[in-house]
Write an enzyme that holds these catalytic residues in place. Structure first.
Site, mmCIF file in Angstrom:
data_model
loop_
_atom_site.group_PDB
_atom_site.id
_atom_site.type_symbol
_atom_site.label_atom_id
_atom_site.label_comp_id
_atom_site.label_asym_id
_atom_site.label_seq_id
_atom_site.Cartn_x
_atom_site.Cartn_y
_atom_site.Cartn_z
ATOM 1 N N LYS A 1 0.843 -1.211 0.000
ATOM 2 C CA LYS A 1 0.000 0.000 0.000
ATOM 3 C C LYS A 1 0.876 1.258 0.000
ATOM 4 O O LYS A 1 2.078 1.175 0.295
ATOM 5 C CB LYS A 1 -0.912 -0.021 1.226
ATOM 6 C CG LYS A 1 -0.138 -0.058 2.528
ATOM 7 C CD LYS A 1 -0.988 -0.502 3.704
ATOM 8 C CE LYS A 1 -0.158 -0.470 4.972
ATOM 9 N NZ LYS A 1 -0.886 -0.951 6.134
ATOM 10 N N TYR B 1 16.659 30.570 8.364
ATOM 11 C CA TYR B 1 15.431 31.186 8.885
ATOM 12 C C TYR B 1 15.419 31.199 10.408
ATOM 13 O O TYR B 1 15.810 30.218 11.054
ATOM 14 C CB TYR B 1 14.205 30.414 8.400
ATOM 15 C CG TYR B 1 13.884 30.626 6.946
ATOM 16 C CD1 TYR B 1 13.602 31.889 6.437
ATOM 17 C CD2 TYR B 1 13.851 29.539 6.080
ATOM 18 C CE1 TYR B 1 13.295 32.068 5.100
ATOM 19 C CE2 TYR B 1 13.542 29.706 4.740
ATOM 20 C CZ TYR B 1 13.269 30.971 4.248
ATOM 21 O OH TYR B 1 12.969 31.148 2.936
HETATM 22 C C1 LIG Z 1 0.024 -1.826 6.731
HETATM 23 C C2 LIG Z 1 -0.514 -3.085 7.224
HETATM 24 C C3 LIG Z 1 0.326 -4.189 7.405
HETATM 25 C C4 LIG Z 1 1.824 -4.127 7.290
HETATM 26 O O1 LIG Z 1 2.327 -3.602 8.491
HETATM 27 P P1 LIG Z 1 3.894 -3.453 8.797
HETATM 28 O O2 LIG Z 1 3.923 -3.002 10.190
HETATM 29 O O3 LIG Z 1 4.389 -2.434 7.845
HETATM 30 O O4 LIG Z 1 4.512 -4.772 8.573
HETATM 31 C C5 LIG Z 1 -0.255 -5.383 7.760
HETATM 32 N N1 LIG Z 1 -1.596 -5.478 7.948
HETATM 33 C C6 LIG Z 1 -2.420 -4.425 7.822
HETATM 34 C C7 LIG Z 1 -3.873 -4.588 8.081
HETATM 35 C C8 LIG Z 1 -1.918 -3.197 7.466
HETATM 36 O O5 LIG Z 1 -2.739 -2.152 7.362
#
Ligand SMILES: *Cc1c(COP(=O)(O)O)cnc(C)c1O
Length: 397
Positions: free
Chosen positions: A47, A267
């Site tokens: 994702k 800044y």
């Molecule tokens: C993003 C996600 C993962 C992966 O998690 P990590 O901590 O990056 O390994 C697994 N399961 C779900 C439901 C997620 O949303």
């Protein structure tokens, strides 16, 4: 506009920040996790553009390693994965919208039903078509985000017509505290999950994100969903990362200057030189997603024990000076041999590592009061990206 100029810009030599993404390191991390998992199937989370690394190169590299299951958040990501790997089983985490149903149908994607509303939508869609399609079910065990509750599950199980209206091929839950192995919530969620899955003897079971893989066999079940560990992030907040870094970020030195004692930098004039200093200005800033909170000074909300961010050049860690701005940051190069530095700068582009083997991802995250996930997913669009192919990709091309 002179068209002949364009290719020169496009090849990245003139950019001020570059990312080198090591797909073999990703593949090595994949096999390392597979080693821990034994027979459990790996279904990577790709994702958010594979955590900023690039969904296409990541899915292509993992597909060549035999990976056939992926988790994405939304439909758009799912379709991108489907285009790269037609045979993959793609699970979509964001729940279901009515208008998305035909796309799931056409592309053969697997929605993760996460509420009673989702379950009804899915069941009704197929009922009027007198057929069934596989889905997955997310049951909450304590994280309290998406997912049907334990009491909704009871309702579902007791309502035969409703229970039999869907055919979940995978039952998942998500861990809230797995990055802290000692957290009591881990055991609680595991025990709740073990109760839940008794209702679904035929479906695959999935509980583990990256951190849960390190909690041991009990947490692995049929399908594991690692994300951050594949991309080189630390999955255990109490131990140093043992995953290979996948991303290297370098910024180009734009200018080297000497400032006098008492002069201020950047800044807010938040840094005042205590002595004469040599500074290098690097063409990477918060406009590239590099966190402003890594500034050497003049920013709020940094934990007391944390120092500034660092760049790395010729074996030295070089602290950031003053506030990081949109396009650039300053580092203290006073400790480097000045003649050599000037000569190298004048000869060719001189690049300073800002993230990678010497400046670990998790250090950048800690310095800026956030997590590795945020650092990776915020990597900007202004960098030139280089992808080092995996060994299998090299053999193929
Ligand atoms: C993003 C996600 C993962 C992966 O998690 P990590 O901590 O990056 O390994 C697994 N399961 C779900 C439901 C997620 O949303």
């Amino acid at each position: 506009m002179n068209k002949t100029l364009f290719p020169k810009y496009a090849d990245g030599r003139l950019s001020t920040g570059r990312l080198t993404i090591d797909l073999q390191a990703l593949v090595d991390n994949y096999h390392r996790l597979q080693g821990l998992l034994g027979n459990t199937i790996m279904a990577p989370a790709v994702k958010s553009n594979a955590y900023g690394i690039g969904i296409e190169p990541v899915v292509n590299a993992l597909t060549l390693e035999g990976c056939e299951n992926f988790f994405v958040f939304n439909l758009e990501e799912a379709i991108r994965v489907k285009k790269l790997n037609r045979d993959a089983q793609i699970f979509v985490l964001n729940g279901l919208f009515e208008s998305a149903l035909p796309s799931y149908d056409e592309a053969g994607l697997i929605p993760i039903l996460s509420s009673m509303h989702d379950i009804k939508l899915w069941a009704n869609y197929w009922k009027v078509r007198s057929t069934r399609r596989p889905c997955a079910l997310h049951v909450g065990t304590g994280a309290n985000r998406l997912g049907i509750t334990m009491s909704e599950l009871e309702t579902l199980v007791n309502d035969k017509s409703m229970f039999q209206s869907i055919t979940p091929i995978m039952i998942m839950s998500h861990m809230a505290c797995a990055d802290d192995p000692k957290h009591p919530m881990n055991k609680v969620q595991l025990e709740r999950y073990q109760e839940i899955i008794k209702h679904f003897p035929k479906a695959d079971k999935s509980l583990a994100n990256s951190a849960s893989i390190f909690l041991g066999k009990d947490y692995h079940f049929d399908l594991a969903r690692p994300g951050i560990a594949l991309y080189g992030g630390n999955a255990d907040c109490n131990a140093a990362s043992t995953m290979k870094p996948v991303v290297k970020l370098e910024g180009r030195i734009l200018q080297i200057r000497t400032i006098k004692k008492g002069e201020t930098v950047g800044y807010g004039a938040s840094f005042e030189a205590p002595k004469e200093m040599a500074l290098a200005f690097i063409g990477v800033g918060y406009g590239d997603g590099y966190p402003r909170a890594t500034s050497g000074s003049g920013v709020a909300m940094r934990k007391q024990e944390q120092t500034s961010g660092y760049g790395f050049l010729w074996g030295e860690k070089l602290p950031f000076i003053g506030r990081l701005s949109m396009d650039m940051l300053a580092i203290d190069v006073s400790n480097l041999p000045q003649d050599k530095l000037q000569a190298a700068y004048e000869k060719d582009a001189l690049w300073v590592e800002l993230l990678g083997e010497n400046i670990p991802l998790d250090d950048v995250a800690k310095t800026s009061g956030t997590i590795s996930y945020e650092i990776l997913t915020q990597l900007g669009t202004r960098y030139t990206r280089y992808y080092r192919k995996s060994e299998k990709q090299q053999l193929k091309s």
